[in-house]
Design an enzyme around this catalytic site. Structure first.
Site, short mmCIF file in Angstrom:
data_model
loop_
_atom_site.label_atom_id
_atom_site.label_comp_id
_atom_site.label_asym_id
_atom_site.label_seq_id
_atom_site.Cartn_x
_atom_site.Cartn_y
_atom_site.Cartn_z
N PHE A 1 0.84 -1.20 0.00
CA PHE A 1 0.00 0.00 0.00
C PHE A 1 0.88 1.26 0.00
O PHE A 1 1.82 1.36 0.78
CB PHE A 1 -0.91 0.02 1.23
N GLN A 2 0.57 2.18 -0.86
CA GLN A 2 1.33 3.43 -1.03
C GLN A 2 2.81 3.17 -1.30
O GLN A 2 3.67 3.92 -0.87
CB GLN A 2 1.13 4.37 0.16
N LYS B 1 10.12 2.81 6.30
CA LYS B 1 9.59 3.09 7.63
C LYS B 1 10.35 2.35 8.73
O LYS B 1 10.52 2.88 9.83
CB LYS B 1 8.10 2.72 7.67
#
Lengths: 602, 177
Positions: free
Chosen positions: A125-126, A175
């Site tokens: 996602f993204q 991240k």
């Protein structure tokens, strides 16, 4: 905690998160403001931002605007602009800004979020291949794969962004790198292992340049954004050199402000919409000195007819800019400021006199061209007369002379941009921000935002068109949130004016899709964002609106209704030579002669 | 097209020493495709500093002005250490390796082709690295035109497949990149 007096015997075990290390590195690089927009993958950075006060974050409304704002900040301060966006759409939205900064050589560090390393390549996602997408839109980019590399890469990115020919650098931050612990390392004191651009010019070449310039009978100095990027001292050195030589000087669109526009030795901007005297002097000169410009196609016109009789000297910090479009006799690699200082010293050291009588004759020729008064226009003054766009800029310029504040001008892209370049006179560098290379509509409003953040007490005006301004109009929200008193001065001709002009001149007046239909009421729009909206519909209302705008300490949109039929002249039609320029509508019939080969050019 | 006072079109063999980091090859290839330069051959492998640095050998062609531009564009890539124009800076050696497969069954009267292929391979100093009753694979190292010539000779003898490495090049004498 370690005691500085008693360094630990063993390597320090990292205790700070990657996000904290990132902020520490930014602080060590002197960063005081970041333009950004949060999202899932950069939440750790936003969390770290929340816990500190050294770095201010400006929340934009679209990531493209974050980059343009950072560009405005960078261009008006000479420092590196910093952007923070999330992964996927955050990064892809920033691409236009990055490409803009690449073409205009603006130092930017753009931090992009990325999905955690173990998900890269999984279509998470993204997720987007940010380093892949931004590779041709940046000077360099990095994907941080190990916490241990984080601090080093951040410092290196700042070095790359500001060194040599400046440009945008992307750091893609997975991240898990931001959450995991990372060690801190201060900026390296050793030279970069491979990227060491040459800044000091070769003295022998500088001496040859001086000899060529002293032998000139019809000299010309042509300077660009490289002089601006080399810092205010470079512009001061340019002025000293131009005065010492007594030679004429022209600036590119990117170079405006490097040499004072009010100086009698300034011939105005050159190129497609440059002045008659600048372009004819370029065409007719016998020695051409280019400092920090890149012989862009907007400047040269038809290459095989460009400055045909001149011996050319090109000073540039980027060796790939030399001999790319125009072969030059004397290439000199180096920083524009250092080169100008070296030229000044070498000029004094060389006893050869210049050919004063020949140069006086050359100036008489230039004055004859000037006598053409190529920027003339006719503004009817009867009440109710429609405002000529040139007159609107001229009055804006004149009425700002009384303003005590520092004045910065940004623009969008199109006719209004060219009129701003022609009629607003710039006396100093770093006060003029426009999208030159990429020609990005929607640049001016966010750029003005960045300038105002860097210079809270200055007067910042975005000279806009009604079509361009709508491309990043959402930033009115940012201006409102941070109470930035930017003035938006819209030349509203209800057309994408430059598109309309080309359609008129080259495509039989078939105005295909260039009409600005369904425009918003800009006064109400200003009101909706908590700003002040003003409107001038005829010439008798213009001065009052400009005065009211300048006196207002809030964000203002001034909607100036201008003549929709006005075209931007002088103009070198695409594929034409400098000496084939069109001075006004009366001579525009000649454009019908533009060949298909010329039409192919944009 | 760029204005060019020297319209001579030439082939250049360029060696580029780069940091061996992810994306460096994409950067170099993207530079060529993005700016419309030709790549006639490209080889890359780690060469020094325990695999920290790689050497890219590029054979390209263009006018003198374009080749100078290619070198300048390569040189300003951040991970690039050095760029050397081997074909201009002095004499150099350029070699590539090829494996070439010939299918010429012993039966059906192909025996003549087999003998001829072996004779030519011997003359060209190609080595037989694989053989079956129906095929050969020859390995051959040499300059590009020599390999081209061998491929042409093998064509009527049952040429089936060619695998080439592209050019690796180095300067003669004491000159180093």
């Amino acid at each position: 905690m370690t005691d500085a007096a008693h360094p630990p015997a063993h390597p320090v075990i990292p205790t700070a998160s990657g996000a904290e290390i990132l902020l520490r590195a930014l602080k060590d690089q002197g960063v005081d403001v970041i333009f950004g927009y949060p999202g899932g993958s950069v939440l750790p950075i936003y969390d770290a931002l929340f816990n500190q006060n050294a770095i201010r974050h400006i929340l934009v409304r679209h990531e493209q605007a974050a980059v343009h704002a950072a560009e405005g900040y960078a261009r008006s301060t000479g420092r590196v602009g910093v952007v923070l966006v999330t992964s996927g759409p955050g990064a892809t939205n920033a691409v236009t800004g990055l490409a803009d900064a690449l073409l205009d050589s603006i130092p930017i560090v753009c931090l992009t979020g990325q999905v955690p390393t173990h998900l890269i390549g999984n279509d998470a996602f993204q997720e987007a291949d940010t380093t892949g997408i931004t590779r041709p839109a940046t000077k360099h980019n990095y994907l941080v794969k190990r916490s241990g590399d984080l601090a080093r890469i951040i410092h290196e990115a700042f070095y790359v962004a500001r060194s040599g020919r400046p440009g945008p650098v992307v750091i893609d931050l997975p991240k898990d790198i931001l959450i995991g612990k990372a060690p801190y390392t201060p900026p390296a004191e050793t030279p970069h292992r491979s990227y060491r651009p040459r800044t000091e010019p070769d003295t022998a070449l500088i001496a040859r340049a001086v000899a060529m310039l002293k032998s000139a009978r019809r000299p010309m100095i042509y300077t660009g954004g490289g002089v601006i990027n080399a810092g205010p001292a470079a512009s001061a050195a340019l002025a000293r050199f131009v005065h010492k030589t007594g030679f004429p000087c022209t600036n590119t669109l990117m170079g405006l402000g490097a040499f004072p526009a009010s100086d009698p030795q300034f011939l105005g901007m050159l190129g497609m919409h440059g002045t008659y005297e600048a372009n004819l002097a370029m065409h007719g000169c016998d020695v051409l000195l280019n400092v920090g410009a890149r012989f862009d196609d907007r400047v040269t016109g038809r290459l095989n007819a460009f400055s045909p009789d001149s011996r050319k000297i090109h000073i540039d910090i980027d060796p790939s800019s030399i001999n790319k479009n125009v072969p030059v006799e004397l290439p000199i690699v180096g920083d524009a400021g250092r080169a100008l200082e070296a030229l000044l010293a070498a000029w004094d050291a060389d006893p050869t006199p210049v050919d004063r009588p020949a140069i006086a004759t050359w100036w008489r020729q230039i004055d004859t061209w000037r006598g053409n008064n190529c920027l003339r226009f006719t503004q009817p003054h009867e009440p109710g007369s429609i405002i000529k766009p040139q007159y609107a800029i001229q009055r804006l310029y004149e009425l700002t002379r009384a303003v005590k504040q520092d004045i910065f001008i940004t623009t969008e892209v199109g006719q209004h941009q060219m009129w701003a370049a022609q009629y607003f006179k710039f006396e100093q560098p770093n006060h003029w921000m426009t999208s030159g290379g990429l020609g990005t509509m929607g640049y001016g409003l966010p750029a003005a935002m960045g300038v105002q953040i860097a210079h809270p007490d200055a007067l910042v005006i975005d000279i806009a068109g009604e079509a361009s301004i709508l491309m990043n109009i959402q930033e009115m929200g940012t201006l409102s949130q941070y109470r930035l008193p930017v003035k938006v001065f819209i030349l509203n001709n209800e057309y994408m004016g430059m598109v309309r002009q080309w359609q008129e001149l080259l495509h039989g007046s078939r105005y295909s899709e260039s009409y600005s239909a369904a425009l918003p009421d800009f006064v109400k729009l200003a009101d909706a964002y908590g700003a002040v909206g003003l409107r001038a519909k005829s010439v008798d209302e213009l001065d009052g609106v400009i005065r009211e705008m300048l006196a207002c300490d809030r964000t203002v949109i001034a909607d100036i209704a201008v003549d929709p039929k006005e075209n931007c002249y002088p103009m070198i039609p695409s594929g034409a030579a400098h000496n084939e320029m069109i001075l006004g509508s009366e001579s525009a019939g000649g454009v019908a002669g533009v060949t298909d080969e010329g039409k192919v050019l944009v | 097209m760029a204005q060019d006072s020297n319209n001579g079109y030439r082939t250049a063999t360029i060696a580029v020493l780069v940091d061996n980091e992810p994306g460096i090859l994409a950067r170099v290839v993207g530079l060529f495709s993005g700016r419309g330069y030709n790549i006639d051959s490209l080889t890359v492998a780690a060469v020094e500093d325990n695999g920290q640095r790689s050497r890219i050998n590029i054979v390209t062609s263009g006018t003198e002005m374009v080749i100078e531009q290619i070198k300048a564009q390569l040189d300003r890539l951040v991970p690039v250490h050095r760029v050397s124009d081997l074909s201009k800076d002095g004499p150099h050696l350029a070699r590539e390796m090829m494996m070439i497969k010939i299918i010429c069954p012993h039966q059906d009267g192909g025996g003549g082709n087999r003998a001829e292929a072996l004779r030519l391979a011997d003359a060209f100093r190609a080595r037989v690295v694989d053989a079956s009753t129906e095929s050969f694979v020859f390995e051959m190292t040499g300059a590009t035109d020599k390999l081209d010539a061998f491929v042409e000779l093998m064509r009527p003898l049952g040429l089936a497949e060619v695998s080439r490495t592209g050019v690796a090049a180095i300067a003669r004498g004491t000159r180093v990149i």
